[in-house]
Motif scaffolding. Structure first.
Motif, PDB file in Angstrom:
ATOM      1  N   LEU A   1       0.850  -1.190   0.000  1.00 42.06           N
ATOM      2  CA  LEU A   1       0.000   0.000   0.000  1.00 42.06           C
ATOM      3  C   LEU A   1       0.884   1.237   0.000  1.00 42.06           C
ATOM      4  O   LEU A   1       1.936   1.243   0.650  1.00 42.06           O
ATOM      5  N   PRO A   2       0.464   2.288  -0.701  1.00 44.30           N
ATOM      6  CA  PRO A   2       1.259   3.523  -0.636  1.00 44.30           C
ATOM      7  C   PRO A   2       1.235   4.086   0.782  1.00 44.30           C
ATOM      8  O   PRO A   2       0.188   4.117   1.429  1.00 44.30           O
ATOM      9  N   ALA A   3       2.405   4.486   1.249  1.00 44.50           N
ATOM     10  CA  ALA A   3       2.531   5.017   2.605  1.00 44.50           C
ATOM     11  C   ALA A   3       3.343   6.299   2.586  1.00 44.50           C
ATOM     12  O   ALA A   3       4.256   6.459   1.772  1.00 44.50           O
ATOM     13  N   VAL A   4       2.987   7.200   3.494  1.00 44.91           N
ATOM     14  CA  VAL A   4       3.746   8.432   3.693  1.00 44.91           C
ATOM     15  C   VAL A   4       4.199   8.445   5.147  1.00 44.91           C
ATOM     16  O   VAL A   4       3.391   8.252   6.060  1.00 44.91           O
ATOM     17  N   GLU A   5       5.488   8.659   5.337  1.00 48.32           N
ATOM     18  CA  GLU A   5       6.085   8.743   6.671  1.00 48.32           C
ATOM     19  C   GLU A   5       5.990  10.177   7.170  1.00 48.32           C
ATOM     20  O   GLU A   5       6.307  11.117   6.439  1.00 48.32           O
ATOM     21  N   VAL A   6       5.558  10.338   8.420  1.00 47.62           N
ATOM     22  CA  VAL A   6       5.389  11.666   9.015  1.00 47.62           C
ATOM     23  C   VAL A   6       6.161  11.745  10.328  1.00 47.62           C
ATOM     24  O   VAL A   6       6.179  10.780  11.098  1.00 47.62           O
ATOM     25  N   HIS A   7       6.780  12.890  10.550  1.00 54.77           N
ATOM     26  CA  HIS A   7       7.397  13.211  11.840  1.00 54.77           C
ATOM     27  C   HIS A   7       7.078  14.653  12.176  1.00 54.77           C
ATOM     28  O   HIS A   7       7.151  15.525  11.305  1.00 54.77           O
ATOM     29  N   LEU A   8       6.736  14.909  13.411  1.00 56.43           N
ATOM     30  CA  LEU A   8       6.420  16.263  13.851  1.00 56.43           C
ATOM     31  C   LEU A   8       7.651  17.156  13.807  1.00 56.43           C
ATOM     32  O   LEU A   8       7.590  18.301  13.362  1.00 56.43           O
ATOM     33  N   SER A   9       8.774  16.636  14.282  1.00 64.43           N
ATOM     34  CA  SER A   9      10.019  17.402  14.294  1.00 64.43           C
ATOM     35  C   SER A   9      10.837  17.072  13.040  1.00 64.43           C
ATOM     36  O   SER A   9      10.573  16.074  12.357  1.00 64.43           O
ATOM     37  N   ASN A  10      11.826  17.889  12.780  1.00 69.50           N
ATOM     38  CA  ASN A  10      12.736  17.616  11.670  1.00 69.50           C
ATOM     39  C   ASN A  10      13.800  16.642  12.168  1.00 69.50           C
ATOM     40  O   ASN A  10      14.764  17.037  12.809  1.00 69.50           O
ATOM     41  N   ILE A  11      13.588  15.367  11.883  1.00 62.34           N
ATOM     42  CA  ILE A  11      14.487  14.338  12.397  1.00 62.34           C
ATOM     43  C   ILE A  11      15.912  14.498  11.874  1.00 62.34           C
ATOM     44  O   ILE A  11      16.854  14.028  12.502  1.00 62.34           O
ATOM     45  N   HIS A  12      16.073  15.180  10.762  1.00 62.14           N
ATOM     46  CA  HIS A  12      17.410  15.361  10.171  1.00 62.14           C
ATOM     47  C   HIS A  12      18.204  16.478  10.847  1.00 62.14           C
ATOM     48  O   HIS A  12      19.403  16.606  10.635  1.00 62.14           O
ATOM     49  N   ALA A  13      17.528  17.267  11.665  1.00 61.82           N
ATOM     50  CA  ALA A  13      18.194  18.343  12.407  1.00 61.82           C
ATOM     51  C   ALA A  13      18.409  17.958  13.872  1.00 61.82           C
ATOM     52  O   ALA A  13      18.841  18.790  14.659  1.00 61.82           O
ATOM     53  N   ARG A  14      18.131  16.717  14.178  1.00 63.98           N
ATOM     54  CA  ARG A  14      18.237  16.254  15.558  1.00 63.98           C
ATOM     55  C   ARG A  14      19.437  15.311  15.720  1.00 63.98           C
ATOM     56  O   ARG A  14      20.355  15.329  14.908  1.00 63.98           O
ATOM     57  N   GLU A  15      19.410  14.491  16.737  1.00 62.17           N
ATOM     58  CA  GLU A  15      20.530  13.586  17.009  1.00 62.17           C
ATOM     59  C   GLU A  15      20.799  12.679  15.806  1.00 62.17           C
ATOM     60  O   GLU A  15      19.871  12.291  15.099  1.00 62.17           O
ATOM     61  N   PRO A  16      22.075  12.336  15.592  1.00 60.06           N
ATOM     62  CA  PRO A  16      22.422  11.523  14.417  1.00 60.06           C
ATOM     63  C   PRO A  16      21.653  10.210  14.295  1.00 60.06           C
ATOM     64  O   PRO A  16      21.317   9.801  13.181  1.00 60.06           O
ATOM     65  N   PHE A  17      21.334   9.549  15.411  1.00 62.52           N
ATOM     66  CA  PHE A  17      20.612   8.281  15.299  1.00 62.52           C
ATOM     67  C   PHE A  17      19.229   8.467  14.696  1.00 62.52           C
ATOM     68  O   PHE A  17      18.659   7.539  14.110  1.00 62.52           O
ATOM     69  N   ARG A  18      18.664   9.676  14.804  1.00 58.98           N
ATOM     70  CA  ARG A  18      17.337   9.940  14.233  1.00 58.98           C
ATOM     71  C   ARG A  18      17.391  10.193  12.724  1.00 58.98           C
ATOM     72  O   ARG A  18      16.347  10.273  12.070  1.00 58.98           O
ATOM     73  N   HIS A  19      18.561  10.306  12.157  1.00 57.51           N
ATOM     74  CA  HIS A  19      18.685  10.554  10.723  1.00 57.51           C
ATOM     75  C   HIS A  19      18.401   9.302   9.902  1.00 57.51           C
ATOM     76  O   HIS A  19      18.156   9.392   8.704  1.00 57.51           O
ATOM     77  N   VAL A  20      18.466   8.140  10.524  1.00 61.25           N
ATOM     78  CA  VAL A  20      18.229   6.870   9.834  1.00 61.25           C
ATOM     79  C   VAL A  20      16.749   6.517   9.947  1.00 61.25           C
ATOM     80  O   VAL A  20      16.194   6.508  11.043  1.00 61.25           O
ATOM     81  N   SER A  21      16.135   6.218   8.816  1.00 67.92           N
ATOM     82  CA  SER A  21      14.735   5.812   8.799  1.00 67.92           C
ATOM     83  C   SER A  21      14.575   4.531   7.995  1.00 67.92           C
ATOM     84  O   SER A  21      14.811   4.514   6.793  1.00 67.92           O
ATOM     85  N   TYR A  22      14.161   3.485   8.678  1.00 70.59           N
ATOM     86  CA  TYR A  22      13.817   2.253   7.968  1.00 70.59           C
ATOM     87  C   TYR A  22      12.484   2.408   7.250  1.00 70.59           C
ATOM     88  O   TYR A  22      12.263   1.803   6.204  1.00 70.59           O
ATOM     89  N   ILE A  23      11.609   3.231   7.799  1.00 69.45           N
ATOM     90  CA  ILE A  23      10.284   3.429   7.215  1.00 69.45           C
ATOM     91  C   ILE A  23      10.395   4.065   5.823  1.00 69.45           C
ATOM     92  O   ILE A  23       9.668   3.701   4.905  1.00 69.45           O
ATOM     93  N   SER A  24      11.319   4.991   5.659  1.00 71.21           N
ATOM     94  CA  SER A  24      11.436   5.700   4.375  1.00 71.21           C
ATOM     95  C   SER A  24      11.752   4.756   3.221  1.00 71.21           C
ATOM     96  O   SER A  24      11.422   5.048   2.076  1.00 71.21           O
ATOM     97  N   LYS A  25      12.355   3.627   3.524  1.00 67.52           N
ATOM     98  CA  LYS A  25      12.684   2.652   2.479  1.00 67.52           C
ATOM     99  C   LYS A  25      11.434   1.999   1.900  1.00 67.52           C
ATOM    100  O   LYS A  25      11.474   1.413   0.825  1.00 67.52           O
ATOM    101  N   ALA A  26      10.311   2.102   2.619  1.00 69.84           N
ATOM    102  CA  ALA A  26       9.062   1.490   2.182  1.00 69.84           C
ATOM    103  C   ALA A  26       7.978   2.516   1.890  1.00 69.84           C
ATOM    104  O   ALA A  26       6.839   2.146   1.595  1.00 69.84           O
ATOM    105  N   ALA A  27       8.302   3.790   1.977  1.00 73.46           N
ATOM    106  CA  ALA A  27       7.306   4.858   1.843  1.00 73.46           C
ATOM    107  C   ALA A  27       7.450   5.602   0.518  1.00 73.46           C
ATOM    108  O   ALA A  27       8.531   5.626  -0.074  1.00 73.46           O
ATOM    109  N   LEU A  28       6.349   6.225   0.099  1.00 72.48           N
ATOM    110  CA  LEU A  28       6.405   7.107  -1.069  1.00 72.48           C
ATOM    111  C   LEU A  28       7.312   8.297  -0.785  1.00 72.48           C
ATOM    112  O   LEU A  28       8.009   8.776  -1.673  1.00 72.48           O
ATOM    113  N   GLY A  29       7.252   8.774   0.445  1.00 76.58           N
ATOM    114  CA  GLY A  29       8.037   9.936   0.829  1.00 76.58           C
ATOM    115  C   GLY A  29       7.928  10.188   2.313  1.00 76.58           C
ATOM    116  O   GLY A  29       7.205   9.493   3.031  1.00 76.58           O
ATOM    117  N   GLN A  30       8.654  11.198   2.750  1.00 74.69           N
ATOM    118  CA  GLN A  30       8.746  11.542   4.161  1.00 74.69           C
ATOM    119  C   GLN A  30       8.424  13.020   4.338  1.00 74.69           C
ATOM    120  O   GLN A  30       8.930  13.855   3.580  1.00 74.69           O
TER     121      GLN A  30
END
Length: 149
Positions: free
Chosen positions: A94-123
């Motif tokens: 099914l098409p999926a869109v990943e959502v985060h309230l905060s900008n995970i790319h501007a936070r701690e380095p461990f939050r920069h990795v997303s397994y969900i994005s590999k299965a999503a249309l976008g983030q």
């Protein structure tokens, strides 16, 4: 009417009180109401679910196949750790869109990795609760382009 599953992961039940300087003051109930209202304006329906348990999220993704035409997923911290959630999304196709309230790319380095994005249309990240509205717009557009309305 196409249906979208809006799925929220761990700690999102605490929205509005948990670190409002990071996640804002909007509650999960307010997010869910905004999703329902916006979905209606797009000719969609939504079912909202939140769980702090990875297995329950996986079960909800599996149950979405044949019931929903897309998924909006804020997997919370499972975003950065759960290969199982990624596999579930891939499995249901099914098409999926990943959502985060905060900008995970501007936070701690461990939050920069997303397994969900590999299965999503976008983030969509960093726009607070409005990210859910943007995700519904993206899914509505995708379904329209795919002829799945």
């Amino acid at each position: 009417m196409p249906s979208i599953l809006v799925l929220n992961g761990p700690n999102l039940n605490l929205l509005g009180t948990r670190q409002p300087e990071v996640y804002g003051s909007v509650t999960l109930a307010m997010v869910e109401q905004a999703c329902a209202d916006h979905a209606k304006s797009l000719g969609l329906s939504v079912d909202c679910l939140q769980s702090n348990h990875e297995g329950a999220l996986i079960d909800a993704i599996h149950a979405a196949k044949g019931q929903h035409q897309g998924i909006v997923l804020n997997a919370g911290a499972y975003t950065h750790t759960s290969i199982a959630l990624m596999d579930a999304l891939i499995s249901v196709e099914l098409p999926a869109v990943e959502v985060h309230l905060s900008n995970i790319h501007a936070r701690e380095p461990f939050r920069h990795v997303s397994y969900i994005s590999k299965a999503a249309l976008g983030q969509i990240c960093g726009f607070g609760a409005h990210g859910y509205v943007l995700a519904l717009d993206a899914l509505a557009n995708h379904l329209k382009e795919a002829g799945a309305e």
